[in-house]
Design a protein around this motif. Structure first.
Motif, PDB file in Angstrom:
ATOM      1  N   ILE A 157       0.828  -1.209   0.000  1.00 56.03           N
ATOM      2  CA  ILE A 157       0.000   0.000   0.000  1.00 56.03           C
ATOM      3  C   ILE A 157       0.859   1.253   0.000  1.00 56.03           C
ATOM      4  O   ILE A 157       0.624   2.196  -0.767  1.00 56.03           O
ATOM      5  N   LEU A 158       1.882   1.275   0.825  1.00 58.57           N
ATOM      6  CA  LEU A 158       2.761   2.446   0.869  1.00 58.57           C
ATOM      7  C   LEU A 158       3.463   2.644  -0.467  1.00 58.57           C
ATOM      8  O   LEU A 158       3.640   3.773  -0.940  1.00 58.57           O
ATOM      9  N   GLY A 161       1.076   4.034  -2.935  1.00 58.96           N
ATOM     10  CA  GLY A 161       0.759   5.416  -2.576  1.00 58.96           C
ATOM     11  C   GLY A 161       1.734   6.440  -3.139  1.00 58.96           C
ATOM     12  O   GLY A 161       1.399   7.618  -3.265  1.00 58.96           O
ATOM     13  N   THR A 162       2.930   5.987  -3.519  1.00 64.40           N
ATOM     14  CA  THR A 162       3.892   6.940  -4.081  1.00 64.40           C
ATOM     15  C   THR A 162       3.357   7.571  -5.367  1.00 64.40           C
ATOM     16  O   THR A 162       3.755   8.654  -5.757  1.00 64.40           O
ATOM     17  N   ILE A 165       1.906  10.823  -4.488  1.00 67.06           N
ATOM     18  CA  ILE A 165       2.920  11.868  -4.286  1.00 67.06           C
ATOM     19  C   ILE A 165       3.291  12.497  -5.630  1.00 67.06           C
ATOM     20  O   ILE A 165       3.303  13.723  -5.800  1.00 67.06           O
ATOM     21  N   GLY A 199      -3.462   3.620  -0.745  1.00 68.42           N
ATOM     22  CA  GLY A 199      -2.148   4.265  -0.777  1.00 68.42           C
ATOM     23  C   GLY A 199      -2.267   5.730  -1.184  1.00 68.42           C
ATOM     24  O   GLY A 199      -1.637   6.617  -0.596  1.00 68.42           O
ATOM     25  N   LEU A 202      -3.575   7.726   1.651  1.00 67.41           N
ATOM     26  CA  LEU A 202      -2.522   8.043   2.629  1.00 67.41           C
ATOM     27  C   LEU A 202      -1.670   9.211   2.146  1.00 67.41           C
ATOM     28  O   LEU A 202      -1.284  10.080   2.928  1.00 67.41           O
ATOM     29  N   SER A 203      -1.381   9.210   0.852  1.00 64.90           N
ATOM     30  CA  SER A 203      -0.512  10.261   0.317  1.00 64.90           C
ATOM     31  C   SER A 203      -1.177  11.633   0.394  1.00 64.90           C
ATOM     32  O   SER A 203      -0.514  12.653   0.267  1.00 64.90           O
ATOM     33  N   CYS A 204      -2.487  11.651   0.578  1.00 66.75           N
ATOM     34  CA  CYS A 204      -3.224  12.919   0.650  1.00 66.75           C
ATOM     35  C   CYS A 204      -3.600  13.292   2.080  1.00 66.75           C
ATOM     36  O   CYS A 204      -4.171  14.370   2.304  1.00 66.75           O
ATOM     37  N   GLU A 205      -3.287  12.429   3.033  1.00 65.56           N
ATOM     38  CA  GLU A 205      -3.696  12.681   4.423  1.00 65.56           C
ATOM     39  C   GLU A 205      -3.130  14.019   4.896  1.00 65.56           C
ATOM     40  O   GLU A 205      -1.933  14.296   4.769  1.00 65.56           O
ATOM     41  N   ILE A 257      -8.103   1.649   5.915  1.00 67.83           N
ATOM     42  CA  ILE A 257      -7.747   3.032   5.552  1.00 67.83           C
ATOM     43  C   ILE A 257      -8.937   3.749   4.919  1.00 67.83           C
ATOM     44  O   ILE A 257      -9.244   4.888   5.237  1.00 67.83           O
ATOM     45  N   ARG A 261     -10.624   4.488   8.797  1.00 69.50           N
ATOM     46  CA  ARG A 261      -9.981   5.791   9.014  1.00 69.50           C
ATOM     47  C   ARG A 261     -10.620   6.899   8.177  1.00 69.50           C
ATOM     48  O   ARG A 261     -10.212   8.049   8.253  1.00 69.50           O
TER      49      ARG A 261
ATOM     50  N   CYS B  12       0.966   9.473   5.655  1.00 72.24           N
ATOM     51  CA  CYS B  12       1.537  10.184   4.510  1.00 72.24           C
ATOM     52  C   CYS B  12       3.067  10.240   4.577  1.00 72.24           C
ATOM     53  O   CYS B  12       3.729   9.973   3.570  1.00 72.24           O
ATOM     54  N   VAL B  15       4.521   7.214   3.190  1.00 73.70           N
ATOM     55  CA  VAL B  15       4.468   7.139   1.730  1.00 73.70           C
ATOM     56  C   VAL B  15       5.655   7.900   1.140  1.00 73.70           C
ATOM     57  O   VAL B  15       6.297   7.449   0.181  1.00 73.70           O
TER      58      VAL B  15
END
Lengths: 343, 343
Positions: A157-158, A161-162, A165, A199, A202-205, A257, A261, B12, B15
């Motif tokens: 997932i991480l 998530g890139t 970014i 992912g 997460l990158s937008c959290e 997520i 979350r 984040c 990530v």
């Protein structure tokens, strides 16, 4: 028009002058390198699945005792008939460790060949998930390889998530070039197993960027949307939607997520005809070859009334700067012909 | 694989760390803006025809007395059923002057609509060149518009040649990123009317970069190659090659650059089956939608024995760094289905 006799001399410096004259009006035409045509086994590929696979393999290799416990010889294993097979094969090859890929006997020969082309050992199995998982267990017993699942793991997932970014960075630059100082308002990402969607979320959290997930509605492939409505993850999907990369039920980690979350604001789903309409637009107007799964987000943005009303309501006159993730180009000419039969 | 419990927190910043870990291995996925989907009449388009049209219109507007003689009201005129029609319409619209485009009545409705969409006035004519040119004369008499031909004019050639500048710059950068300090060894460009090929040749003059021209051989569309063999420009072509953008005979100005000044080292031609094979590769492997005309250069590079032997002989072990110009994406799904019928 301008008298040819008064034109600049036909020389290289005149071309440079011409370039100065028009470059404010034209896009720089991108130069593409195609590793396939170069016949190079390049270690850089664009597919998003690769992000998860590379990250997972790197993390694995950094684990304490990995080298000492023979990790370099034992390698990695997964079962997949699709992109994850090739992604893991490539990541393993790049890192110099063996990859064992369990593929159903009925997999497309081109995908088997591609996976083997990346140096992976392909092991055949039956096509049910029980048969596939049994074969993976066998491989693990024999080789000591470590399982790298396609989406339901934090490291995957991480890695996926890139993509979020990069999208944020490139979009901000584009918006800045237009003289505005802001980032994206929202991102739409497709949801199959949910690795990329979660992912991206997460990158937008904490950035204030809204993240929306999209699924095909056909045959119940909108399991994440339905799961949210009933407050419980749906564990099985049997859809034959043309967006075949999105037939998977959302996994446990992605669900935590997306739903628990609440990092995904809302899920939308869209029908097969809308997906085909969006696909045609992308092929004919954007001139990019993608598979149906890739355009589900665009189909929602273009054709979903609820989504459009929301943007109108919240974006006002300015609208939203919206990033849409297109992912998946696994479609051949024969498959396209099947999707758009002669009328 | 790595124990999920030992994975970084799903946040984040994690990530971002993941991105650091894998960014050496992945391509940055390009973010595409699509002006069509934005529903914007952007003044930037990628098609190479636009380079010639913008340059020609800019040069025209810089002519002494253009403004005083009412050039801003008279505008420009051309006859074209294809890309040049849209390119000139767009250039004129951007510069705020009228464009009159003579199109055969039988033109594809989508092309007529696109040309009108750029604000041009479309005037219909018969489809022979005599009928089209007569209609252009009529328009000139009525409006005083200035003719902007599609390829046979120095200002058009210089504009198209800017593509060669960009290709050289981008390729040098790519080669530098690989730790080598050199530019391209050669460029292959397609040849219809010859505007782009001769412009590219000008952009390479004095650089040491070889320029090669390519044509389809079917039905005699290899007029430039045959003309060079017989020492005389061939003025008429009646080929129905699938590379329909290259059915035009090479023009007088391009010929002077290609043949008389010898700025193109050699012409190659290739058959319909090779063009189709190259097209399939580009669609399925590079994932870019292009028309048959665009891949003629690639077909030569991949399948022409003479070309390949030359590269082996002269490029040695290292080979050549070869730039291939792909130009033209005017192909719909129906046309693709026609090119690759079900077997």
């Amino acid at each position: 028009m301008a008298d040819p006799l008064k034109s600049p001399p036909l020389t290289c410096p005149s071309v440079l002058t011409a370039h100065e004259k028009i470059k404010g009006f034209i896009h720089v035409t991108p130069v593409l390198r195609c590793t396939y045509l170069d016949d190079l086994a390049s270690s850089k590929v664009g597919a998003f699945k690769v992000r998860g696979a590379f990250h997972a393999v790197r993390r694995l290799m950094e684990e304490e005792g990995w080298e000492e416990n023979g990790g370099r010889v034992r390698g990695v294993v997964t079962h997949s008939s699709g992109n994850h097979a090739q992604a893991l094969a490539l990541a393993a090859k790049t890192m110099g460790i063996p990859a064992h890929i369990v593929m159903p006997t009925i997999s497309m020969p081109s995908k088997i060949a591609a996976t083997q082309g990346y140096g992976a050992k392909v092991i055949f199995s039956g096509s049910t998930s029980v048969e596939r998982e049994a074969k993976v267990e066998e491989v693990i017993k024999e080789t000591g390889a470590t399982l790298v699942p396609p989406y339901d793991h934090p490291d995957i997932i991480l890695g996926q998530g890139t993509l979020g970014i990069e999208l944020q960075e490139q979009a901000s630059e584009m918006i800045r070039e237009q003289g505005r100082e802001k980032g994206l308002d929202a991102i739409i990402a497709p949801c199959g197993g949910g690795g990329m969607l979660s992912g991206t979320a997460l990158s937008c959290e904490g950035t204030g960027i809204f993240v929306f997930g999209v699924e095909p509605s056909f045959g119940g492939a909108d399991d994440c949307k339905r799961g949210i409505e009933q407050g419980k993850r749906i564990e099985s999907v049997k859809s034959l939607t043309i967006a075949d990369g999105l037939r998977t039920p959302v996994g446990v980690y992605p669900w935590s997520i997306i739903y628990e979350r609440k990092l995904v604001r809302e899920m939308f789903s869209v029908g097969e005809e809308e997906i085909k309409k969006a696909l045609r637009l992308v092929l004919e107007r954007m001139k990019v070859v993608v598979e149906p799964s890739a355009v589900v987000g665009l189909a929602v943005a273009l054709f979903d009334e609820g989504f459009r009303r929301m943007v109108e309501r919240e974006g006002g006159e300015e609208g939203w700067d919206l990033g849409i993730v297109f992912s998946g180009g696994n479609v051949g000419i024969e498959a396209l012909r099947g999707l758009f039969p002669a009328s």
